[in-house]
Design an enzyme around this catalytic site. Structure first.
Site, mmCIF file in Angstrom:
data_model
loop_
_atom_site.group_PDB
_atom_site.id
_atom_site.type_symbol
_atom_site.label_atom_id
_atom_site.label_comp_id
_atom_site.label_asym_id
_atom_site.label_seq_id
_atom_site.Cartn_x
_atom_site.Cartn_y
_atom_site.Cartn_z
ATOM 1 N N ASP A 6 -15.047 -36.287 -22.563
ATOM 2 C CA ASP A 6 -15.156 -37.782 -22.321
ATOM 3 C C ASP A 6 -14.917 -38.714 -20.922
ATOM 4 O O ASP A 6 -13.570 -38.624 -20.954
ATOM 5 C CB ASP A 6 -14.146 -38.191 -23.484
ATOM 6 N N ILE A 7 -15.453 -38.208 -20.401
ATOM 7 C CA ILE A 7 -14.726 -39.009 -19.314
ATOM 8 C C ILE A 7 -15.286 -40.914 -19.467
ATOM 9 O O ILE A 7 -14.566 -41.028 -17.696
ATOM 10 C CB ILE A 7 -16.285 -38.563 -18.195
ATOM 11 N N ASP A 10 -31.230 -44.816 -7.243
ATOM 12 C CA ASP A 10 -32.093 -45.780 -5.676
ATOM 13 C C ASP A 10 -32.292 -47.576 -6.440
ATOM 14 O O ASP A 10 -32.066 -48.393 -5.510
ATOM 15 C CB ASP A 10 -33.458 -46.026 -5.734
ATOM 16 N N TYR A 58 -28.200 -51.924 -15.942
ATOM 17 C CA TYR A 58 -28.599 -50.030 -14.857
ATOM 18 C C TYR A 58 -27.485 -50.100 -13.814
ATOM 19 O O TYR A 58 -27.040 -49.519 -13.024
ATOM 20 C CB TYR A 58 -29.537 -49.358 -15.299
ATOM 21 N N GLY A 103 -28.029 -32.161 -19.286
ATOM 22 C CA GLY A 103 -29.260 -33.409 -18.721
ATOM 23 C C GLY A 103 -30.070 -32.608 -17.784
ATOM 24 O O GLY A 103 -29.820 -31.464 -17.312
ATOM 25 N N TYR A 160 -25.675 -42.501 -18.215
ATOM 26 C CA TYR A 160 -26.448 -43.674 -19.207
ATOM 27 C C TYR A 160 -27.519 -44.357 -18.541
ATOM 28 O O TYR A 160 -27.222 -45.126 -18.008
ATOM 29 C CB TYR A 160 -25.143 -44.714 -19.584
#
Length: 293
Positions: A48-49, A114, A137, A10, A73
């Site tokens: 794989d967390i 945030d 999210y 990422g 995600y």
């Protein structure tokens, strides 16, 4: 010292790897304590967390001293229709890392957002303000924060926002691309936040990780703007001839609600290691100039 970075592909994970490789960034040099560290960056194909068994097995083999969790995600609208996945990655993932870190006495640096706030503030949120997320999210990320606090004693939670970097998709790259294809764009002007250069955030992550100043931190670019003002600055610094027109968030019709105001006050940075984050405009201009080289 062994350092494990999740989400290495990422924009934030790759920025951390970049600083380790180059030993310096616009804010300064990499601390000498890291020079001989063994750094392992992993993606979901390796670790794989969302699987506690997988996390524990990996940790027992590598035995990291510091874990930096950038895996998440982050598709805000996608989270609304993939609720289980959002909580698996953003909540259970941090929980599993926290449990494994506690077992081997490792430090955990967890990146949050945030969007754990509802946006009703009129001044930047401080670390002691109570979260009240308004979308899936934000809720999944807040749940992840709570798990980290519950299961790990040596944690740093860094909330950030409006992040952009050299790898992956982000607002800056999108505006640069689309503004070259169109003569005008419409951009939301009633959501306020603080654009954050990934390199600046990484510098503070690694500075904090060497301390025992555990807790919650806010870390974004200094000052604030709307998405409209952000977009205008992007095309200005890139010298692109494109008109930017302001529109309301109601006209844009996002699937997920966004907080209308999500600026963060880095109070705890100032009180501990110091806030060296650049003004968002200065950091953006430097990023665009470097991107075009």
């Amino acid at each position: 010292m062994k350092i494990l970075i999740t989400g290495r592909n990422g924009q934030l994970g790759s920025a951390i790897i970049k600083l380790f490789n180059e030993k310096e960034c616009p804010l300064g040099k990499l601390d000498k304590n890291y020079f001989y560290s063994q750094v392992s960056g992993v993606g979901k194909d390796t670790l794989d967390i969302t699987s506690l068994e997988n996390v524990k097995d990996y940790f027992m083999k590598f035995r990291p001293d510091i874990v930096i969790n950038t895996a998440a995600y982050t598709n805000v609208d996608g989270c609304e229709s993939n609720i289980d996945l959002a909580f698996q990655v953003n909540a259970l993932g941090p929980k599993n890392l926290a449990i494994a870190c506690e077992e081997i006495k490792a430090k955990l640096i967890h990146i949050s957002t945030d969007y754990v706030f509802d946006g009703q503030n009129k001044v930047p949120y401080r670390e002691f303000d109570l979260p009240s997320p308004i979308n899936i999210y934000g809720k999944s990320k807040y749940f992840g924060e709570e798990y980290v606090k519950q299961f790990c004693s040596k944690y740093f939670i860094l909330r950030t926002g409006w992040l952009y970097g050299y790898t992956g998709k982000n607002f800056v790259k999108t505006i640069l691309k689309v503004s070259k294809e169109k003569s005008s764009l419409e951009v939301i002007n009633d959501q306020i936040g603080s654009p954050t250069n990934a390199e600046d955030l990484v510098y503070h992550i690694l500075e904090l990780a060497l301390t025992d100043e555990y807790g919650i931190y806010h870390c974004t670019g200094n000052s604030e703007c709307s998405w409209y003002e952000f977009a205008k600055a992007i095309i200005q610094y890139a010298h692109i001839d494109c008109k930017i027109h302001p529109i309301s968030s109601y006209a844009y019709k996002n699937i997920a609600k966004r907080p209308p105001y999500s600026s963060l006050d880095p109070m705890m940075l100032r009180c501990t290691i110091g806030d060296k984050m650049r003004h968002w405009q200065h950091a953006l201009k430097d990023f665009i100039n470097t991107l075009s080289l």
